[in-house]
Design an enzyme around this catalytic site. Structure first.
Site, PDB file in Angstrom:
ATOM      1  N   GLY A 158       0.828  -1.201   0.000  1.00 32.92           N
ATOM      2  CA  GLY A 158       0.000   0.000   0.000  1.00 32.92           C
ATOM      3  C   GLY A 158       0.859   1.246   0.000  1.00 32.92           C
ATOM      4  N   MET A 174       1.616   3.276   2.402  1.00 32.64           N
ATOM      5  CA  MET A 174       2.499   3.445   3.554  1.00 32.64           C
ATOM      6  C   MET A 174       3.649   2.449   3.563  1.00 32.64           C
ATOM      7  SD  MET A 174      -0.258   4.158   6.612  1.00 32.64           S
ATOM      8  CE  MET A 174       0.974   3.807   7.872  1.00 32.64           C
ATOM      9  N   GLY A 175       3.542   1.369   2.817  1.00 35.07           N
ATOM     10  CA  GLY A 175       4.600   0.370   2.833  1.00 35.07           C
ATOM     11  C   GLY A 175       4.077  -0.996   2.456  1.00 35.07           C
ATOM     12  N   VAL A 191       3.281  -5.213   3.838  1.00 35.65           N
ATOM     13  CA  VAL A 191       3.056  -6.141   4.946  1.00 35.65           C
ATOM     14  C   VAL A 191       3.452  -7.537   4.491  1.00 35.65           C
ATOM     15  CG1 VAL A 191       1.386  -7.085   6.586  1.00 35.65           C
ATOM     16  CG2 VAL A 191       1.139  -4.724   5.780  1.00 35.65           C
ATOM     17  N   LYS A 227       4.999  -5.091   9.180  1.00 33.55           N
ATOM     18  CA  LYS A 227       4.755  -3.967   8.270  1.00 33.55           C
ATOM     19  C   LYS A 227       6.020  -3.129   8.184  1.00 33.55           C
ATOM     20  CE  LYS A 227       1.395  -0.626   6.784  1.00 33.55           C
ATOM     21  NZ  LYS A 227      -0.043  -0.321   6.820  1.00 33.55           N
ATOM     22  N   ASP A 250      -5.921   7.924  10.509  1.00 34.55           N
ATOM     23  CA  ASP A 250      -6.083   7.296   9.193  1.00 34.55           C
ATOM     24  C   ASP A 250      -7.128   6.185   9.247  1.00 34.55           C
ATOM     25  OD1 ASP A 250      -5.569   7.086   6.479  1.00 34.55           O
ATOM     26  OD2 ASP A 250      -3.901   5.697   6.724  1.00 34.55           O
TER      27      ASP A 250
END
Length: 490
Positions: free
Chosen positions: A28, A30-31, A33, A49, A149
């Site tokens: 995603g 943000m990074g 997983v 994550k 968020d």
């Protein structure tokens, strides 16, 4: 600071000399997983994550450690927050944190939801947010946490033996850390997901729990309708800034006229979407109170109607047809479900054998139906029918249905579609004739629940632990009997 590009970990790589990377779960904004195994705990599966921020500034690293510590402490306080175990930095300066591995689904993949499931999951999400907003105690100081968020992709839904579905919130504290790094690197102080951001978040202002309440309102609107309260012409920052700060949200009824929700629920969602924080519900406690009131009213509406003796003749709906007790069933006092053909259409029914005198007594009763469903460790449904008369002992008719059996799935789906079932009385005395029949109606909420449970059963991994689930349902059944009788006596 971000000095070097993010480098994705490789399969079989060992992180912190402990976590062995296995496979990518999700990627995603943000990074990423990954599924990993904790080698210090015998290969226990965990989720790691990795944030796409690459950080070498000691001050920012300290910020991440502080937020990760608070997040880990918070996750110990509520089952509705994903459990965080560990955190750190890779050799390249990428922050990561280690979480419990959950074999569930993102809420994003489940919406839109039926109202009963919506109420169940919304209440759980609010309980998790309430716990975070109340804060955690670190060294004698209370630290409230704002998520920043909240969105469907940050909610994981897993099967649960008691709640049916368990909702857990992801990424607590991480958004604040990203806000900090954004302020350092861009001087804007903004990080979030534009469709769910509060007006004050887009303005770069100070945030409190009421910002999460706004994001919750956006998410609840989407959970019911499958759409967001606004649809700007582009996904650019300026377009979302304009709608969040200046445009009123759409009406739920306009987005999907087929959705029938209580006015109180509609008002709650619209209040959460107020532009100014002081115009929204001021805390999660107030939202939970409203949701509880709505659930109680929906539950009361969903109770099967109480039928008196004078209404009995109106429920005789089966055409004149000869039913014969199956040869593969013993001649004894038992009850079992079966599909029957009524004018070439399959209909659900319960077949019951009793002494003829009892059949006469129970013909003049209140009829009550209740269902209990469990997904884990094995999907199973308890179908309860009660024949109640104050003058005689109640007659309980429980049926346990293995929901990995294809015939049972067909039966339950037909029951949901029909919204009623027939009760057939056979005499224990020869010639074991069917001497009485009548129909029992379900309410819409019961029918919808049955459909949801059939669909959930088809998604659950195959299990051999049917007996475990049946024993758990038997315990719940014993506890429920007194409550049902109290309701009917009232």
């Amino acid at each position: 600071m971000n000095n070097s590009p993010y480098q994705s970990p490789k399969t079989q790589e060992l992180v912190a000399n402990r976590y062995q990377i296995k496979t990518l779960i999700e990627r995603g904004g943000m990074g990423e997983v990954f599924l990993a195994e904790d080698m210090l705990l015998g290969g226990t599966p965990v989720a790691i994550k990795f944030l796409s921020q690459t950080v070498t500034d000691p001050q920012v690293q300290e910020s991440f450690s502080r937020e990760a510590l608070l997040s880990a402490a918070l996750s110990q306080k509520s089952i509705h927050i994903v459990r965080a175990y560990d955190y750190g930095m890779t050799a390249n300066g990428n922050p990561y944190y280690v979480m419990e591995y959950l074999s569930g689904q993102s809420l994003k993949k489940l919406i839109p939801l039926p109202v009963p499931m919506f109420l169940n999951l919304s209440r759980q999400i609010c309980l998790g947010l309430k716990c975070a907003h109340q804060g955690v105690n670190i060294d004698g100081k209370i630290h409230p946490l704002v998520h920043r968020d909240i969105k469907p992709a940050n909610i994981i839904v897993t099967p649960d033996p008691i709640l049916g579905n368990l909702a857990k919130i992801l990424d607590f504290g991480i958004a604040k850390f990203l806000d900090t790094t954004a302020a350092i690197t861009t001087n804007k102080g903004f990080h979030g997901t534009l469709p769910y951001c509060s007006p004050e978040q887009l303005d770069g202002g100070d945030l409190d729990s009421r910002s999460d309440i706004y994001s919750l309102g956006v998410m609840m609107f989407e959970m019911l309708t499958g759409q967001k309260p606004w649809q700007p012409e582009t996904d650019a920052f300026g377009a979302w800034y304009r709608v969040h700060l200046f445009e009123p949200p759409k009406h739920i009824a306009d987005v999907n006229p087929q959705i029938k929700i209580p006015q109180q629920l509609n008002d709650l969602i619209m209040n959460c979407l107020a532009k100014k924080p002081e115009q929204r519900p001021q805390n999660m406690t107030k939202i939970l109170q409203v949701l509880e009131n709505i659930e109680q009213s929906v539950h009361q509406v969903s109770l099967p109607p109480v039928l008196g003796n004078s209404e009995l003749s109106k429920t005789m709906t089966i055409p004149d047809k000869k039913f014969i007790w199956p040869k593969n069933k013993p001649i004894q006092e038992i009850v079992f479900p079966q599909l029957i053909d009524i004018e070439k259409v399959p209909k659900p029914s319960l077949w019951l054998m009793l002494p003829q005198l009892e059949i006469y007594n129970y013909a003049h009763t209140t009829r009550y139906t209740r269902f209990i469903f469990i997904t884990h460790p094995h999907p199973m449904l308890l179908w309860i029918t009660l024949l109640y008369n104050r003058e005689i002992a109640p007659k309980w008719l429980p049926c346990y249905l293995d929901m990995q059996n294809s015939q049972n799935l067909k039966l339950v789906w037909t029951l949901a579609e029909s919204a009623c079932y027939s009760l057939l009385f056979f005499t224990l005395e020869a010639p074991n004739d069917c001497v009485n029949t009548f129909s029992i109606s379900l309410v819409p909420l019961q029918s919808q629940n049955l459909k949801n449970w059939v669909q959930q059963s088809q998604q659950v991994t195959a299990s051999t632990q049917a007996l475990v689930s049946k024993n758990w349902l038997k315990q719940q059944y014993k506890q429920l009997q007194a409550k049902i009788l109290k309701h009917l006596e009232a």
